[in-house]
Design an enzyme around this catalytic site. Structure first.
Site, PDB file in Angstrom:
ATOM      1  N   LYS A 147       0.675  -1.163  -0.161  1.00 34.86           N
ATOM      2  CA  LYS A 147       0.066   0.009   0.000  1.00 34.86           C
ATOM      3  C   LYS A 147       0.792   1.134   0.187  1.00 34.86           C
ATOM      4  CE  LYS A 147      -2.036  -1.493   3.522  1.00 34.86           C
ATOM      5  NZ  LYS A 147      -1.351  -2.701   4.256  1.00 34.86           N
ATOM      6  N   TYR A 177       3.725  -4.094  12.877  1.00 41.71           N
ATOM      7  CA  TYR A 177       2.715  -4.720  11.866  1.00 41.71           C
ATOM      8  C   TYR A 177       1.685  -4.946  12.850  1.00 41.71           C
ATOM      9  CZ  TYR A 177       0.533  -7.541   8.616  1.00 41.71           C
ATOM     10  OH  TYR A 177      -0.473  -8.318   7.780  1.00 41.71           O
TER      11      TYR A 177
END
Length: 666
Positions: A8, A328
């Site tokens: 992304k 993450y």
């Protein structure tokens, strides 16, 4: 030219930030100072083709079309993604070296790999592609990751496993959803009966819990406390342990069901001498709970803050992408790599900077301490969710601050000593009967000193269930014990009967439903299936659980009543219509076991899909012969009426998609 392909834009920008400058921001990519480029996907650029894309006859929802099994699988560009796909196509053609920078999980691996295959990138370029694993968007962490590139081919089995799951979800979700929706129309049910590999067993779990509560019949049972004192007049209480002779008056869980028996015990021990027959005194220790993975974070945040699973994921994603304050967030690991231990002082300093409530906790932490959390053998593509070492100031919302503090505290716990306590268990004999008591006395709070104090329940949250006050009273009686030795004489001042009632199971909440998904084996009775589920990550994955729960709410199969999660009439009717294999975790357990074996290269894609197609054919035949009477008279949860072949909007990280009119999210 080297091309980095991120999952992304936010990850792409983080990668570019530590690569040669000056940068030229182009449309859909960043050109670096040395001529290399960083581009990105925007989640999945591709998705599984619709049934009508394979066969015109599959456009309409008809029984004779089922089961639909594509001979050659196709992907198509997701709406709004064509432009970025063309940017990547151009850059890939110009590049000499590709670097895969998808998220460090199965889905992230597939997301970029499928673009490479779809664009027919030459085999030689594919074989030379490298893999960048980034779980922390701070510059230092990204720089470290860039120095540890690995061959992308090492991760091909992850991609194959994700692809198999995507296609299997398409096959199962589409065919079962159409089959049962068409059958539902025969009893005038107007809604779409969405069926999925994970969502339907999850709904089944809630339906069965709701029914168990409705069908539950409370029964009285009785406990006896002996109120004792030593020769020095030190009081304590011990609970009666019924002997084998009492079994005819007890249930299968050892509870005494006859009050007269309890009354007899009270009479026998009144004002009688007693003796200590056994003393077991041990010093015990308890290590800090491990850092969070996504599910454990969602469970704790639901308990403490009332956040839904999706709220936690959204907030964590913001802390990761927007603020770069945590690693993450979709991680399924609760361990850390040993090399990360050296960053602890810097991470601690960042925690003190962003969270004043934990500043003292940072000061008292021993960052040289290394506990069981640091274990390379339990860290694969990504590690536990922890704070990053990013300094500076961050403007966090109230909810972001709460979740950051929760993650930061859990990390700091690793640098505190074990909680140590003395546990004493004693057995006492009075009038021939055995009584037991125990106590725990803290010696060193260790990591527990960092834990927030639990609030006392207010009147709104306090239950008035029968026996609950007695339960608390019983616990209190067992918390303090005088010093006792074997053979010591005692005196029983009298006995007391605690009248109790068996309690029904509780309705699911966000926290308990997530806990059930992660520990689904405890909800299965078949020993073989239970064993399989213990080896998997549970029902769904870290990345999908929140979305699956929200999807069931969105489709009207689950409803909320306060903090409780219950099945709607439509949800219950659907579960009652389906064969048991579709409503229990058994099938998805087998799937996940095979998918994990595929990652380990111990099971093939062809084996997996072949078995699925056989099972699916049988399930569709069964569906065609079944009229779902349980849905007769049930109103669909939405006003949207079913129209054969109608498309519905939906979006998912998985290629399988989420369209209720066909592509059921797992």
């Amino acid at each position: 030219m080297k091309l980095y392909i991120a999952e992304k834009p936010s990850l792409g920008r983080a990668i570019a930030a530590v690569l040669p400058k000056p940068h030229k921001k182009q449309e859909g990519y960043i050109e670096l100072g040395n001529g290399d480029c960083v581009s990105w996907c925007v989640g999945h650029l591709l998705e599984q083709a619709e049934p009508g894309d394979y066969n015109d006859s599959w456009q309409q929802w008809r029984e004779e079309s089922l089961p639909m099994v594509p001979e050659q699988w196709r992907l198509k560009t997701r709406k709004g993604c064509h432009k970025q796909l063309m940017v990547l196509k151009k850059l890939i053609g110009q590049s000499q070296q590709l670097v895969h920078a998808g998220d460090p999980d199965r889905e992230g691996q597939l997301l970029v790999d499928e673009v490479i295959h779809h664009l027919k990138v030459p085999k030689t370029k594919q074989q030379a592609m490298q893999r960048l694993l980034v779980s922390d968007l701070t510059p230092a962490a990204v720089t470290k990751a860039l120095s540890a590139l690995r061959p992308n081919s090492e991760f091909s089995s992850l991609s194959v496993s994700a692809l198999a799951r995507s296609r299997a979800d398409w096959l199962y979700g589409l065919n079962m959803t159409r089959a049962y929706t068409l059958q539902g129309r025969k009893v005038n049910y107007s809604g779409v009966l969405s069926v999925g590999r994970v969502q339907t067993p999850l709904l089944g779990l809630v339906v069965r819990r709701d029914k168990a509560i409705e069908q539950f019949q409370s029964k009285a049972f009785f406990e006896v406390l002996a109120h004792l004192q030593t020769q020095d007049k030190e009081p304590f209480s011990a609970k009666w342990c019924p002997s084998e002779a009492c079994q005819p008056y007890m249930d299968e869980e050892g509870r005494v069901l006859v009050r007269k028996l309890a009354e007899t015990v009270v009479r026998r021990i009144d004002n009688q001498p007693g003796k200590v027959t056994k003393v077991d005194r041990k010093r015990k220790s308890q290590g800090a709970p491990l850092p969070y993975n996504l599910s454990s974070l969602q469970i704790d945040a639901a308990k403490r803050f009332g956040f839904s699973a999706q709220q936690v994921l959204d907030i964590a994603q913001s802390l990761y992408e927007r603020h770069n304050l945590i690693t993450y967030p979709r991680s399924d690991s609760r361990h850390l790599p040993k090399q990360q231990h050296g960053d602890a002082p810097q991470v601690g300093a960042a925690i003190g900077n962003h969270c004043s409530e934990l500043s003292q906790g940072v000061t008292n932490a021993d960052f040289s301490r290394r506990n069981r959390a640091w274990n390379d053998s339990k860290v694969e593509a990504h590690h536990a969710i922890i704070p990053t070492s990013k300094g500076g100031s961050a403007k966090l919302s109230a909810d972001e601050a709460k979740l950051y503090q929760q993650i930061a505290r859990q990390y700091l716990l690793q640098f505190y000593s074990d909680y140590r306590f003395d546990e004493t268990k004693v057995e006492v004999e009075v009038a021939g009967g055995k009584f037991a008591a125990q106590s725990k006395v803290p010696v060193d709070l260790g990591w527990k000193q960092l834990m927030p104090q639990k609030k006392q329940p207010d009147s709104a949250s306090t239950s008035n269930k029968p026996g609950e006050a007695a339960e608390e009273q019983s616990r209190e009686h067992q918390t303090q014990l005088p010093h006792l030795e074997v053979g010591q004489s005692l005196h029983c001042l009298g006995g007391e009967i605690l009248d109790k009632q068996t309690q029904p199971p509780k309705h699911f909440t966000d926290a308990t439903l997530l806990a059930a998904m992660t520990n689904i084996a405890s909800h299965v009775s078949d020993p073989k299936i239970k064993a399989i589920l213990k080896e998997t990550d549970g029902l769904g994955t870290e990345a999908t659980r929140a979305g699956i729960i929200e999807l069931l709410f969105k489709r009207g199969f689950l409803i909320r009543q306060g903090k409780q999660i219950r099945a709607s009439d439509s949800g219950r009717g659907l579960i009652d219509s389906l064969p048991e294999i579709a409503t229990t975790p058994d099938m998805t357990a087998s799937w996940e076991s095979n998918l994990e074996a595929m990652v380990a290269r111990q099971f093939s894609y062809q084996q997996f899909m072949g078995q699925l197609e056989q099972t699916l054919s049988q399930l569709v035949i069964e569906a065609k012969g079944h009229i779902p009477e349980s849905l007769r008279g049930v109103k669909a949860p939405t006003k949207r009426k079913f129209k054969g072949g109608a498309k519905r909007k939906g979006r998912s990280k998985t290629s399988a998609g989420t369209k209720a009119g066909g592509k059921g999210k797992s």
